[in-house]
Structures are given as structure tokens and as C-alpha cells.
Design an enzyme around this catalytic site. Sequence first.
Site, short mmCIF file in Angstrom:
data_model
loop_
_atom_site.label_atom_id
_atom_site.label_comp_id
_atom_site.label_asym_id
_atom_site.label_seq_id
_atom_site.Cartn_x
_atom_site.Cartn_y
_atom_site.Cartn_z
CG ASP A 86 -2.09 -1.17 1.23
OD1 ASP A 86 -1.98 -1.58 0.26
OD2 ASP A 86 -2.94 -0.94 2.17
CG ASP A 87 0.40 3.53 2.30
OD1 ASP A 87 -0.99 3.47 2.04
OD2 ASP A 87 0.56 3.78 3.32
CG HIS B 179 -3.34 7.21 2.48
ND1 HIS B 179 -3.38 7.31 3.88
CD2 HIS B 179 -2.97 5.89 2.02
CE1 HIS B 179 -3.46 6.12 4.37
NE2 HIS B 179 -2.75 5.20 3.53
CG HIS C 83 2.22 -0.19 4.22
ND1 HIS C 83 2.07 -1.17 5.27
CD2 HIS C 83 1.30 0.63 4.13
CE1 HIS C 83 0.69 -0.87 5.57
NE2 HIS C 83 0.28 0.34 5.17
CG HIS D 165 -4.53 2.74 -0.69
ND1 HIS D 165 -5.21 1.94 0.08
CD2 HIS D 165 -3.51 3.23 0.13
CE1 HIS D 165 -4.86 1.99 1.28
NE2 HIS D 165 -3.80 2.69 1.31
#
Length: 359
Positions: free
Chosen positions: A36-37, A97, A201, A93
Site C-alpha cells: 500500500d501507499d 490516501h 507497504h 488506494h
Amino acid sequence: MRLFNTIALGLAAAMAVSADKIYHCTQPNTIALTFDDGPYEYTNELLDQLKTANIKATFFINGYNWWKDLETDPEKRNVIKRTIDEGHQVASHTWAHEIPEGKENIDKALGKLDDLIEDIAGVRPKYFRAPQGHCDEECIAYIESKGYKIIQWDSDTNDWDYKSFEGLEEEEGREKRVSMAKSFLTKEWAEKRENYLVLMHDVHVHTVKEIVPWVLKNAPSDKYKFVTVAECLGDADGAYNKKIMSFRPGNSTDVTLDRSVNATQTPIKPDSESNLKSGAVSNSYSFLALFSLLFYKYTGKNIEIDVNKLKELKMFKRNILLNKIYHSDIFSFIKKNRYYYCNIQNYRKYQSVLKVELN
């Protein structure tokens, strides 16, 4: 009529299903690594590792998070292209964020990222993970109504949490988190579950340089296959709204369009169904006439058509995907008597109807 009734019943059944997040894979003996991210400065190194190990993973990305200039920087944009080109799954995503308040703002947060991914790689993601996994029932229902599958996880390394250890400096915190992640995953593998959906991540240096190499070396790869999330759910072909072809009458190149088009309600009688059935879309005069009437005055944008959805005229109830005209223009076809009514909706600019007559 039977086809129409079948589709209507299918839609009704789908609407009756309660909205929910997906926490687990469904395919046996699979491990889906998710990150993620990103993308960020460590993502290319991670892609190198995965390529060497011949492993596919899934990246839930943001457009404006750790890299604030991702939208405009060619080298950073290329990380997304490389990710998709090398067979990994790229999923949403949100743009920055966060899931903002209000449906219109949610549309913008999702649409802006999808537009960026499409501009870079020609696809729009159909999988979504909420930032920090936070999305209540109303949020889930709305995002699912936009066509996304909402993904959670069942194995969380907590690799992001390295600053909360009391009395430890940041680097010591990283070392402790790496050790904890290894212990956690060792226990997870020991459970010998049917599958695993792992959260990490790629924006953290210790994840890419320490946790991932350990995973690739110590995961039970003799008993499990590393796959994308779509693959682990038995949806290998459903990760994206497909990359689709652009064409101009007479060849297979771009169509240039002008934004000031006025819609028509002129009925169009198809020349033949045989061309559509055979897939020869470029040679179907009736098909091209449809778009010529709709977009005669447009300039500067591509029409992109999913050929697989045009196998025969009677299947026009299915969406024809038109991208890159503002956001996404959606063609939906509703049958009434012997006509199909083509409802063309643009979220900001226009709504109009074209009537298509059947033989």
C-alpha cells in the site's frame, strides 16, 4: 427479450447481495502479497526483487501521497507503467490516501487516480483498498456500486508501525518491527492455512530491504503460489477495465473529436450483424456510423472501444467503454420495442440519447 430479462434478474440479484469487504483469498494454496501507499523511491527495488523471484504482487497505489509530483514526473509515472508491464496488479488506494466526505468527492478521489493510471498504462483498476482499511457500510456500498471490489487482508505485518516503541530511536524501531514481522509471518506460515492475503507497504525502506527479502526466502513457496489479489480470488482477467483499441473509420488509429457535439436522436439501421459477430469492427459501416453521428464535431480526444463487448448487435445492452472524454463516458443500451436506446452520460457535460433500430 429473454436476454433482457436475464440481465435484469442478474442486476436485481446483485443488488440484493449485502456490501462487504473481502478479507481472504478463495483460491487454495495461494499467497497474495500486497503493498500500500506507493509508489515511492523503494518501489523499483521491490520490483527488481519480485522479478528475480518470478513473483507477482498487488500494489494499492495513491496519486498524491509520498510522491507529491507523481502526476507530472515522467520517471515516477514510469514506475506505475513498469509495475503493470511486469504482470503485477495495480489497484486503487484513493488519490490522496483518504476517503473524503460526500459521494461527489469520493468520485473525484477515485476517478482522478483511475484517470492517471489509464493515462499511463491504458487500464482502469477494478480493485480498491480503503486507506487504513477504514470504510463503513455506506462507504462500502457506494464504492461497490461504482464497480470496485473492496479488499482488506488477513495477515498484517504492521510494517508501518516502527515509531511507537517507547524509548527506541527510529532506526531501532525499524529493527524491532522487522523482527516482529518475521516472527508474525513465521507463525502465520505454521498455521498452514489454505491461503494468505498479506499487507505490507513499499514506502518503507525496512520493508523493501529486509522484510520482503526474508519473505521471498522463507515463505512456504513449495506449497503455495505467489499471485495477485485478482488471481487469488479466481478473477485473473478482472483486475482492470481492459485496455482497449482506438480507431478511425478505415483503419485502426485514433479518432479525433470535438467537445461541442450535439446529440442526435436519428434512428440508425445496422448494415449487417455479421461483421460484429466476426469481430471485424473496423469494417462495420453501421457501427462507425453510430459513432460518427454522436461525435462528428469532436477533436483532440480518443474514442477507445472494447471490441470484446461488440460481438453482436443484440449484446449492445452491455457497456461500450469510452474513455478520455473528460472522465468516462458510459454508453448503456435499454431495449424498448424494436429499438435500443443508447443513453450517453457524461458526469459533467452532457446527457443525450440515440435510437438504434434493429433488423
